[in-house]
Design an enzyme around this catalytic site. Structure first.
Site, PDB file in Angstrom:
ATOM      1  N   GLU A   1       0.783  -1.223   0.000  1.00 25.52           N
ATOM      2  CA  GLU A   1       0.000   0.000   0.000  1.00 25.52           C
ATOM      3  C   GLU A   1       0.824   1.287   0.000  1.00 25.52           C
ATOM      4  O   GLU A   1       0.409   2.283  -0.588  1.00 25.52           O
ATOM      5  CB  GLU A   1      -0.932  -0.001   1.226  1.00 25.52           C
TER       6      GLU A   1
ATOM      7  N   SER B   1     -49.596 -29.657  40.157  1.00 25.61           N
ATOM      8  CA  SER B   1     -49.208 -30.035  41.523  1.00 25.61           C
ATOM      9  C   SER B   1     -47.874 -29.458  41.951  1.00 25.61           C
ATOM     10  O   SER B   1     -47.526 -29.541  43.141  1.00 25.61           O
ATOM     11  CB  SER B   1     -49.176 -31.558  41.650  1.00 25.61           C
TER      12      SER B   1
END
Length: 838
Positions: free
Chosen positions: A90, A492
């Site tokens: 780059e 229950s």
């Protein structure tokens, strides 16, 4: 000479004039653009968009949320050779220029003049930092001038290494990877410092065009770009010729590596995500928060697996519902099965498969499985597949594969031996390009996606920390979290709250109630209410201990009638069990109200820990992108009485207080959360003993498979088996399991809490309690053991057959009188029992 002199002067004047015009124009641009440029100092304060990550308490990744995969890294953590690869690709003069490379700009200008279009921008790394952090990506001259000016400013105020670090953390490198650390993971599943030279060069080639030079999408162009970068590195003397020769010969090794979660806990992850967004807004996805939860990865994975396994087992008991689709002969013959199978989704580990051939002689069917290709389904994996008719009825047992499936049927299978499938990006499907006949088939088992659903919640009883949570069979199939959102009848499993209220009101485990028929007339009902036990039988006078472990409904109804419905609702409020969906009639005793599995689990945890308040919580800590703690869950203090000392913070068990603490910093957040007693410890201790009998002698006997003596709990089954439960605990851990249909419907007449929910609970607790010592509630003061006559509940006379029972001192049976101890004297049930007969 005069002509030459005049020509020279003319060119000099033209040059000076051009230079002046350039300076004036440049100054004009600078004066025009400078006010709109952002200050460079912002670069140091910018938060890179980093995803939200959720971890288990043992630091296993549960989930990652956010569009951008990024893991910020310092320049010291990046190998020098990797930095040089990016410089070679780059900006090789990065450490020499002042932010703008004049040679590069001239080269770009020549390309523009010669081709009439912008070929390259001549951008330096500094200019790319300016563009990536502050500017748009529009290819205009104004943007370019802004970029140049800002690059110069950046160079004046930041060090070169700071600029390079910003660049390497910001750049987009394809496949949602932002920054070099994320890219190393996505393409090679390695940290940056473990990459080879060839792999480093491959990554360095991506910023120019992440799609064009992507090694997954365009491997040939990516290799060309990599080799060019390696050549540049050799020219710049970054690498030796020998290293170059070795790297240039390296094969393409990039594969797609999605962020792999380590725990299957989607419902838990979604709870954490929603909480973080509620607290921090959309920034939760981008500001790099890491959330550590209270769940343990092993226990959580076990909870997920146990729930799925239990639901699949229930589903198989009720038969095979048939194919989910049908492929025509043309599709089967055309060979494009991979595309056809994309119409059928995978559900967790279950994959859709098309039956291509049936061979009853060999006892198998052949199929094409989505993603995996050809497979063999042995008949032995189909023997469960009786044809479903109703929830109570199935067809005959199949004798051969053709009794179950036909050619063209699309069914679900589970692949028994997973082959290595090449990684593909963005959840793309891997398809088999070869002729199916030439591919070695895999082995698979016939399955189907369960219609029944369920939930499991496990809570550390003394702190409220959620240890595991599963909200359904598949989060991908349904986001509905049944653990916290479903309101169902507890049946229950509600009875422990009723019996605890009775113990607090002076009843004892030896109190006798008559288990006999009872009829209630109600003008609002079309017929009289005739409740009965699940067995349909009645058993006469029964002590409360036995009534609880045998889950006798008629005793519970009479008990609630004695206590009074208003008193019971008030007691539920005291325990902080929600009452807004509770009926105000005697059906309350049978669990006809509605609670979410989480609400029931929390109430059970109050009983498990000895009667203290419990506030379930999931988030243990939150750290920011820099690793600093911004929230730590407060330490939980169980407070008996007189807790308002200077050493403890005020009680912080309300939702409002918890909300305020989560957004505080570590320094300002409360360090403790005081949980106060909600129930009498002696009553809770006695209830523990009664609920342990549910496991030892009652409806929860299957839990004896754990081989532990500290387990207590209660099964639950509602009318027509629409909801089934098991809620069990020891002194440290409380776990609740629910199984039912999302739209309430009967599960089948042979399905109960003990057959659907309890096996799931056992599979989870087997792992959760593995290696843990027995955990009993300490015996409080004021408890006595007395030998009683089980038939009367009174003290046993000398020589009389009896059993020991535990009581609160003030509720113990009266001592025997001299007359009671006389030979031949018998106890009568007296008024206490006769009052219960009607």
């Amino acid at each position: 000479m005069s002509h030459l002199l005049r020509t020279s002067r003319l060119f000099a004047w033209l040059f000076l004039t051009g230079l002046s015009v350039a300076v004036i124009v440049g100054s004009g641009f600078y004066l025009y653009l400078r006010p709109g440029l952002p200050p460079v100092e912002q670069l140091l304060d910018i938060k890179l968009q980093t995803p939200l990550r959720v971890y288990s308490k043992d630091n296993r990744l549960i989930a990652e949320f956010g569009e951008k995969r990024r893991a910020p890294i310092t320049i010291e953590q990046i190998p020098t050779i990797q930095l040089q690869a990016f410089l070679a690709a780059e900006d090789s003069r990065f450490y020499e220029h002042f932010g703008v490379d004049i040679k590069g700009l001239v080269r770009a200008a020549i390309e523009l003049i010669s081709t009439g279009s912008i070929q390259s921008g001549g951008s330096t790394i500094t200019m790319q930092v300016a563009k990536n952090y502050f500017l748009s990506r529009d290819r205009t001259f104004i943007r370019k001038f802004n970029e140049i000016l800002l690059a110069v400013q950046i160079e004046r105020e930041l060090e070169k290494d700071e600029i390079l670090e910003l660049y390497l953390n910001k750049i987009y490198l394809g496949n949602r990877a932002y920054g070099i650390a994320a890219a190393a993971r996505v393409y090679y599943n390695k940290p940056v410092n473990e990459l080879s030279l060839a792999q480093m060069a491959m990554l360095a080639g991506l910023p120019k065009a992440p799609s064009a030079y992507n090694p997954l999408a365009n491997p040939q162009r990516a290799m060309q770009r990599r080799d060019w970068i390696l050549g540049r590195m050799k020219e710049l003397a970054y690498i030796s010729p020998t290293a170059y020769d070795l790297a240039i010969q390296a094969p393409l090794t990039a594969t797609y590596n999605a962020t792999e979660t380590e725990v299957d806990a989607d419902y838990v992850a979604e709870m954490a995500r929603a909480e973080m967004v509620r607290r921090f807004g959309e920034e939760a996805y981008t500001d790099g928060y890491s959330v550590t939860l209270t769940v343990d990865s092993k226990e959580q994975q076990t909870a997920t697996d146990a729930l799925r396994s239990g639901l699949e087992a229930y589903d198989r008991r009720h038969g095979f519902r048939g194919a989910i689709g049908k492929l025509d002969a043309d599709t089967l013959a055309g060979g494009d099965l991979a595309r056809a199978m994309l119409n059928y989704p995978r559900v967790e580990s279950l994959m859709p498969a098309a039956i291509t051939e049936i061979n009853d002689d060999k006892g198998e069917a052949r199929a094409y499985v989505r993603r995996f290709g050809p497979a063999i389904i042995p008949f032995e994996t189909m023997q469960w597949a009786r044809r479903y008719r109703t929830e109570n009825l199935t067809g005959p047992k199949p004798e051969k594969a053709s009794d179950v499936v036909s050619v063209g049927d699309v069914v679900y299978v589970r692949v028994d031996e997973l082959p290595k499938v090449p990684d593909t990006p963005d959840d793309a499907e891997q398809t088999v390009d070869q002729d199916p006949a030439s591919v070695q088939p895999i082995r698979a088992s016939l399955m189907q996606v369960p219609k029944a659903e369920g939930a499991l919640i496990s809570i550390e009883a003394k702190t409220g920390a959620i240890q595991a949570l599963a909200g359904g069979y598949s989060f991908g199939q349904s986001k509905y979290n049944r653990a916290i959102q479903a309101k169902r009848q507890p049946g229950s499993t509600f009875k422990p709250f009723l019996y605890l209220s009775a113990l607090e009101s002076g009843k004892t485990p030896a109190t006798i109630y008559n288990d006999a028929p009872i009829v209630f007339d109600d003008s609002e009902l079309e017929t009289a209410w005739r409740p009965q036990n699940s067995s349909g039988q009645f058993y006469g006078p029964t002590p409360l201990r036995e009534a609880l472990y045998r889950s006798r409904n008629l005793v519970s109804i009479r008990l609630l009638r004695d206590l009074g419905i208003p008193q019971m609702l008030d007691y539920l409020d005291q325990l902080k069990v929600p009452t807004e969906n509770m009926p105000k009639d005697l059906s309350l005793s049978l669990g006809s109200g509605q609670l979410s599995p989480m609400e029931l689990a929390r109430g059970l945890a109050v009983i498990a820990n000895g009667g203290y308040d419990v506030e379930p919580f999931l988030i243990q800590s939150i750290t920011d992108v820099d690793g600093k703690d911004i929230y730590l869950a407060p330490e939980v203090i169980l407070c008996e009485r007189n807790c308002g000392t200077n050493d403890l913070e005020p009680e912080t068990s309300t939702d409002d207080t918890l909300e305020s603490t989560l957004t505080m910093t570590e320094e300002s957040a409360p360090k403790t959360r005081v949980m106060r007693r909600l129930a009498d410890e002696r009553s809770v201790y006695i209830l523990h003993s009664m609920l342990r009998d549910v496991v030892k002698r009652g409806t929860g006997r299957r839990a004896l498979a754990l081989g532990r003596d500290d387990i207590a709990g209660k099964t639950g089954t509602t009318n027509e088996q629409r909801d089934t439960w098991f809620a069990g605990f020891n002194h440290n851990l409380a776990t609740t399991v629910w199984v039912g249909f999302d739209q309430p419907a009967p599960l089948g007449r042979r399905e109960f809490g003990a057959s659907t929910a309890l096996p799931i609970w056992i599979d989870y607790m087997k792992v959760a309690l593995d290696g843990a010592p027995s955990a009993f509630m300490p015996r409080p003061n004021g408890i006595v053991n007395i030998r009683i006559n089980p038939e009367t509940g009174r003290r046993a006379r000398p020589g009389e057959e009896g059993a020991f029972e535990i009581f609160k001192e003030e509720d113990a049976p009266a001592p025997l009188t001299e007359e009671d101890e006389r030979p031949g004297r018998t106890h009568g049930n007296g008024d206490d029992l006769s009052r219960q007969i009607f």
